[in-house]
Design an enzyme around this catalytic site. Structure first.
Site, PDB file in Angstrom:
ATOM      1  N   THR A 158       0.797  -1.241   0.000  1.00 15.46           N
ATOM      2  CA  THR A 158       0.000   0.000   0.000  1.00 15.46           C
ATOM      3  C   THR A 158       0.829   1.291   0.000  1.00 15.46           C
ATOM      4  OG1 THR A 158      -0.356   0.438   2.380  1.00 15.46           O
ATOM      5  CG2 THR A 158      -1.819  -1.185   1.322  1.00 15.46           C
ATOM      6  N   ASP A 159       2.144   1.209   0.077  1.00 18.64           N
ATOM      7  CA  ASP A 159       2.923   2.453   0.067  1.00 18.64           C
ATOM      8  C   ASP A 159       4.228   2.279  -0.694  1.00 18.64           C
ATOM      9  OD1 ASP A 159       3.311   5.140   0.574  1.00 18.64           O
ATOM     10  OD2 ASP A 159       4.209   4.828   2.543  1.00 18.64           O
ATOM     11  N   LEU A 160       4.113   1.689  -1.868  1.00 16.66           N
ATOM     12  CA  LEU A 160       5.295   1.514  -2.708  1.00 16.66           C
ATOM     13  C   LEU A 160       5.674   2.848  -3.340  1.00 16.66           C
ATOM     14  CD1 LEU A 160       4.342  -1.813  -4.506  1.00 16.66           C
ATOM     15  CD2 LEU A 160       5.916  -1.528  -2.586  1.00 16.66           C
TER      16      LEU A 160
ATOM     17  N   THR B 235       0.926   6.872  -1.086  1.00 18.29           N
ATOM     18  CA  THR B 235       1.354   8.255  -1.248  1.00 18.29           C
ATOM     19  C   THR B 235       0.796   8.783  -2.567  1.00 18.29           C
ATOM     20  OG1 THR B 235       3.360   7.834   0.019  1.00 18.29           O
ATOM     21  CG2 THR B 235       3.379   9.760  -1.437  1.00 18.29           C
TER      22      THR B 235
END
Length: 278
Positions: free
Chosen positions: A71-73, A131
């Site tokens: 979820t935050d690559l 992000t």
């Protein structure tokens, strides 16, 4: 104060009885974002992008096998294993034809970090994750999200590594969707119709993005207008690998989540059919 080791954890017991557990990890190098920044945002060679992408997709494939979604690559969460680098002549020259140099990592080995917002596929999901620059369209449209949102992020990352700049540099939803359409074509109507009530305001008559009419500023309109189609953007930066890289990216950046390549399918793409990392 007492300190005890438990594998890769340190247990610290203070005199007042409070206890703290700290995890200890190996020392790694800078993030890919930090490396780009120090290099004045000069892109990585396609050969390095290939090796970074291969390792990133291997990590994502492993997580997805466990039904885990990162979820935050983003480049900030991908670290080079080594800090060592070499300097090579850059193709950029100033008006006096002076030779400039850019840095390249000695090793292409990377590691994925920051699992603080990782979620299992079957657990309750928050409405917003990722992000902004790497956020998938289904999240913006309020359609829910699952494993494919990581795949969209990987696509955005690969474009950034080979161009030197984030693909979608925006901080507002309507502008973000307009940038996606500029680069990839129109959002599918079936996704628009299913969008949440809060996302419907971004569209006119439920089928067309309210752009540029709904733009907040002229600067926003210009920011969207200066973007290139994905195939043209790749052609400017990938040279001999442009066809296979563009095909891979179109597979990773499909609007419809169910139509995106899986991480394992992406690893089998012709773009990766050369020897592994150094």
């Amino acid at each position: 104060m007492k300190v005890a080791w438990y594998g890769n954890k340190i247990k610290i017991t203070l005199f007042n009885g409070y206890q703290w557990f700290c995890q200890v990890f190996e020392k790694l190098g800078p993030s890919l974002y930090d490396f780009l920044k120090r290099n004045r945002y000069q892109p990585f060679p396609v050969e390095l992008v290939r090796e970074f992408g291969r390792q990133l997709l291997e990590s994502v494939a492993y997580m997805h096998e466990l039904r885990l979604i990162h979820t935050d690559l983003k480049p900030e969460n991908i670290l080079l294993v080594s800090s060592e680098y070499i300097k090579v002549p850059s193709s950029k020259k100033n008006s006096q034809d002076e030779i400039h140099f850019k840095c390249l990592p000695k090793s292409s080995a990377i590691k994925l970090i920051d699992f603080g917002s990782t979620a299992f596929d079957n657990q309750e999901h928050t409405s917003i994750v990722s992000t902004r620059h790497y956020r998938a369209p289904e999240i913006i449209l309020g359609l829910g999200w699952s494993l494919p949102c990581d795949i969209w992020s990987v696509g955005c990352i690969l474009v950034e590594l080979c161009s030197g700049e984030a693909l979608f540099q925006t901080h507002e939803n309507l502008e973000h969707l307009a940038m996606m359409e500029r680069v990839l074509g129109p959002v599918p109507e079936h996704m628009i119709r299913k969008a949440s009530s809060s996302a419907q305001k971004y569209f006119r008559r439920g089928t067309r993005l309210n752009w540029p009419e709904g733009a907040v500023t002229r600067e926003s309109i210009r920011a969207v207008r200066k973007l290139h189609r994905l195939k043209d953007l790749v052609a400017r930066n990938a040279d001999h690998s442009k066809a296979s890289l563009a095909d891979l990216l179109y597979g990773l950046l499909r609007f419809e989540p169910s139509e995106r390549l899986t991480a394992q399918e992406a690893l089998d793409h012709p773009f990766f059919r050369i020897p592994g990392p150094t």
